[in-house]
Structure formats: structure tokens, C-alpha cells
Design a protein around this motif. Sequence first.
Motif, PDB file in Angstrom:
ATOM      1  N   LEU A  83     -27.064 -14.898 -33.000  1.00 34.80           N
ATOM      2  CA  LEU A  83     -26.862 -13.524 -33.443  1.00 34.80           C
ATOM      3  C   LEU A  83     -25.667 -13.507 -34.390  1.00 34.80           C
ATOM      4  O   LEU A  83     -24.650 -14.146 -34.112  1.00 34.80           O
ATOM      5  N   ASN A  84     -25.783 -12.791 -35.493  1.00 37.40           N
ATOM      6  CA  ASN A  84     -24.699 -12.685 -36.467  1.00 37.40           C
ATOM      7  C   ASN A  84     -23.885 -11.427 -36.233  1.00 37.40           C
ATOM      8  O   ASN A  84     -24.419 -10.405 -35.791  1.00 37.40           O
ATOM      9  N   LYS A  85     -22.604 -11.507 -36.581  1.00 31.97           N
ATOM     10  CA  LYS A  85     -21.708 -10.369 -36.390  1.00 31.97           C
ATOM     11  C   LYS A  85     -22.161  -9.203 -37.253  1.00 31.97           C
ATOM     12  O   LYS A  85     -22.477  -9.362 -38.427  1.00 31.97           O
ATOM     13  N   ASP A  86     -22.186  -8.016 -36.662  1.00 34.60           N
ATOM     14  CA  ASP A  86     -22.542  -6.797 -37.385  1.00 34.60           C
ATOM     15  C   ASP A  86     -21.388  -6.455 -38.330  1.00 34.60           C
ATOM     16  O   ASP A  86     -20.228  -6.444 -37.921  1.00 34.60           O
ATOM     17  N   SER A  87     -21.711  -6.178 -39.573  1.00 36.74           N
ATOM     18  CA  SER A  87     -20.676  -5.911 -40.571  1.00 36.74           C
ATOM     19  C   SER A  87     -20.000  -4.552 -40.377  1.00 36.74           C
ATOM     20  O   SER A  87     -18.899  -4.335 -40.882  1.00 36.74           O
ATOM     21  N   GLU A  88     -20.625  -3.653 -39.636  1.00 35.18           N
ATOM     22  CA  GLU A  88     -20.088  -2.303 -39.477  1.00 35.18           C
ATOM     23  C   GLU A  88     -19.406  -2.061 -38.143  1.00 35.18           C
ATOM     24  O   GLU A  88     -18.632  -1.119 -38.012  1.00 35.18           O
ATOM     25  N   GLN A  89     -19.702  -2.876 -37.123  1.00 38.50           N
ATOM     26  CA  GLN A  89     -19.161  -2.623 -35.791  1.00 38.50           C
ATOM     27  C   GLN A  89     -18.426  -3.856 -35.271  1.00 38.50           C
ATOM     28  O   GLN A  89     -18.887  -4.971 -35.434  1.00 38.50           O
ATOM     29  N   THR A  90     -17.319  -3.606 -34.596  1.00 34.06           N
ATOM     30  CA  THR A  90     -16.550  -4.685 -33.989  1.00 34.06           C
ATOM     31  C   THR A  90     -17.210  -5.093 -32.679  1.00 34.06           C
ATOM     32  O   THR A  90     -17.725  -4.250 -31.956  1.00 34.06           O
ATOM     33  N   ASN A  91     -17.200  -6.367 -32.381  1.00 41.45           N
ATOM     34  CA  ASN A  91     -17.746  -6.913 -31.128  1.00 41.45           C
ATOM     35  C   ASN A  91     -19.233  -6.654 -30.946  1.00 41.45           C
ATOM     36  O   ASN A  91     -19.714  -6.550 -29.812  1.00 41.45           O
ATOM     37  N   VAL A  92     -19.976  -6.534 -32.028  1.00 41.46           N
ATOM     38  CA  VAL A  92     -21.422  -6.372 -31.974  1.00 41.46           C
ATOM     39  C   VAL A  92     -22.051  -7.486 -32.804  1.00 41.46           C
ATOM     40  O   VAL A  92     -21.650  -7.735 -33.938  1.00 41.46           O
ATOM     41  N   TYR A  93     -23.033  -8.157 -32.195  1.00 43.89           N
ATOM     42  CA  TYR A  93     -23.748  -9.258 -32.848  1.00 43.89           C
ATOM     43  C   TYR A  93     -25.242  -8.949 -32.784  1.00 43.89           C
ATOM     44  O   TYR A  93     -25.736  -8.500 -31.747  1.00 43.89           O
ATOM     45  N   THR A  94     -25.964  -9.203 -33.891  1.00 46.03           N
ATOM     46  CA  THR A  94     -27.366  -8.803 -33.940  1.00 46.03           C
ATOM     47  C   THR A  94     -28.179  -9.709 -34.863  1.00 46.03           C
ATOM     48  O   THR A  94     -27.626 -10.400 -35.715  1.00 46.03           O
ATOM     49  N   ASN A  95     -29.490  -9.684 -34.668  1.00 46.40           N
ATOM     50  CA  ASN A  95     -30.419 -10.322 -35.603  1.00 46.40           C
ATOM     51  C   ASN A  95     -31.493  -9.321 -36.025  1.00 46.40           C
ATOM     52  O   ASN A  95     -32.538  -9.690 -36.530  1.00 46.40           O
ATOM     53  N   GLY A  96     -31.249  -8.061 -35.777  1.00 45.83           N
ATOM     54  CA  GLY A  96     -32.211  -7.012 -36.101  1.00 45.83           C
ATOM     55  C   GLY A  96     -32.840  -6.440 -34.852  1.00 45.83           C
ATOM     56  O   GLY A  96     -32.660  -5.270 -34.537  1.00 45.83           O
ATOM     57  N   ASP A  97     -33.569  -7.243 -34.108  1.00 43.89           N
ATOM     58  CA  ASP A  97     -34.219  -6.797 -32.868  1.00 43.89           C
ATOM     59  C   ASP A  97     -33.302  -6.903 -31.656  1.00 43.89           C
ATOM     60  O   ASP A  97     -33.366  -6.095 -30.735  1.00 43.89           O
ATOM     61  N   THR A  98     -32.471  -7.913 -31.637  1.00 47.16           N
ATOM     62  CA  THR A  98     -31.614  -8.190 -30.488  1.00 47.16           C
ATOM     63  C   THR A  98     -30.173  -7.837 -30.823  1.00 47.16           C
ATOM     64  O   THR A  98     -29.686  -8.179 -31.905  1.00 47.16           O
ATOM     65  N   VAL A  99     -29.500  -7.165 -29.902  1.00 47.39           N
ATOM     66  CA  VAL A  99     -28.111  -6.754 -30.106  1.00 47.39           C
ATOM     67  C   VAL A  99     -27.287  -7.156 -28.882  1.00 47.39           C
ATOM     68  O   VAL A  99     -27.675  -6.873 -27.747  1.00 47.39           O
ATOM     69  N   LEU A 100     -26.171  -7.818 -29.130  1.00 49.88           N
ATOM     70  CA  LEU A 100     -25.203  -8.142 -28.078  1.00 49.88           C
ATOM     71  C   LEU A 100     -23.950  -7.345 -28.373  1.00 49.88           C
ATOM     72  O   LEU A 100     -23.328  -7.508 -29.419  1.00 49.88           O
ATOM     73  N   GLU A 101     -23.603  -6.450 -27.446  1.00 53.30           N
ATOM     74  CA  GLU A 101     -22.404  -5.635 -27.586  1.00 53.30           C
ATOM     75  C   GLU A 101     -21.401  -6.087 -26.536  1.00 53.30           C
ATOM     76  O   GLU A 101     -21.633  -5.922 -25.333  1.00 53.30           O
ATOM     77  N   LEU A 102     -20.305  -6.673 -27.004  1.00 54.18           N
ATOM     78  CA  LEU A 102     -19.284  -7.210 -26.099  1.00 54.18           C
ATOM     79  C   LEU A 102     -18.260  -6.135 -25.768  1.00 54.18           C
ATOM     80  O   LEU A 102     -17.566  -5.631 -26.644  1.00 54.18           O
ATOM     81  N   LYS A 103     -18.184  -5.787 -24.485  1.00 56.98           N
ATOM     82  CA  LYS A 103     -17.192  -4.844 -23.976  1.00 56.98           C
ATOM     83  C   LYS A 103     -16.582  -5.470 -22.734  1.00 56.98           C
ATOM     84  O   LYS A 103     -17.259  -6.206 -22.015  1.00 56.98           O
ATOM     85  N   PRO A 104     -15.314  -5.169 -22.433  1.00 61.31           N
ATOM     86  CA  PRO A 104     -14.654  -5.814 -21.288  1.00 61.31           C
ATOM     87  C   PRO A 104     -15.388  -5.667 -19.956  1.00 61.31           C
ATOM     88  O   PRO A 104     -15.490  -6.610 -19.198  1.00 61.31           O
TER      89      PRO A 104
END
Length: 128
Positions: A83-104
Motif C-alpha cells: 500500500l502506498n502512502k496517501d498524498s492527502e492524509q497522514t498515516n493512511v496507506y492505500t492502493n485504491g480498494d484497500t486502505v490502512l489507517e494507522l491510529k494509536p
Amino acid sequence: MKTLLKSNKLFLACLLSLLNSCSSLTLDTEKITDVLTWGEDKVNSLPKSAVAFECEKSKDFHMFFLENDNAVWVVLKNREFRLNKDSEQTNVYTNGDTVLELKPNNTVLTIQKKPLYDLCKEKKSTEG
């Protein structure tokens, strides 16, 4: 494709067993076992920088950062992907369909906007 691979390995295991039983050929069963395993022990092959997450419903997954935190590699029980880092959001990685949102206290992995792993927390290492 995976079923075909498993059936080919099963056929090879049967063939080797038959060859071993009716000849003086000796086989190293440890090496054969290594070849015929399907990678269930992925955790041992992860880099030391991998982060383990424990989620609701006793689910877990691993991930590690790539390219100076500009991408992550996610390791689930049955697959791995980047998954690549989202250019607009911090701690968010995506490939379009899949999103990983890192929160503590609530890391979430969603696929097509449906939470697959929810309420995930980083598993603290027990190594000293």
C-alpha cells in the motif's frame, strides 16, 4: 492456480514416497518437507522491523514500512500486498480498494470500504 500447485506438490510427495519405499534410494525427508510446505510460518520470515497488530475477533496481521515510510507491506494470513502512502492524509496507506489507517488505538484495514481488520492495536514486543 493455488489448487493446481497444491495438487502438484501432493503428487510429487506421493511419487517420492513410492520411490523411497521400493528402492534403495534414500531421501532426506527434512529437505522434502521444506519444499512441500506452503508457507504457514510467515511470521518467522518477517523483517525485525515488522509491526504486529491484534484486532477484534482475535484477528491479527503484520506490516512493515518501505521506502522511508512512503509505503507499507501488509502481511495477512492468506496474502501479502503493498500500500502506498496517501498524498492527502497522514498515516493512511492505500492502493485504491484497500486502505490502512494507522491510529494509536484503532488501526483499521478496509477493503472496498468494508472493515476487514478493525479496532487493531500494535502488539508490544516481549523481547528485551
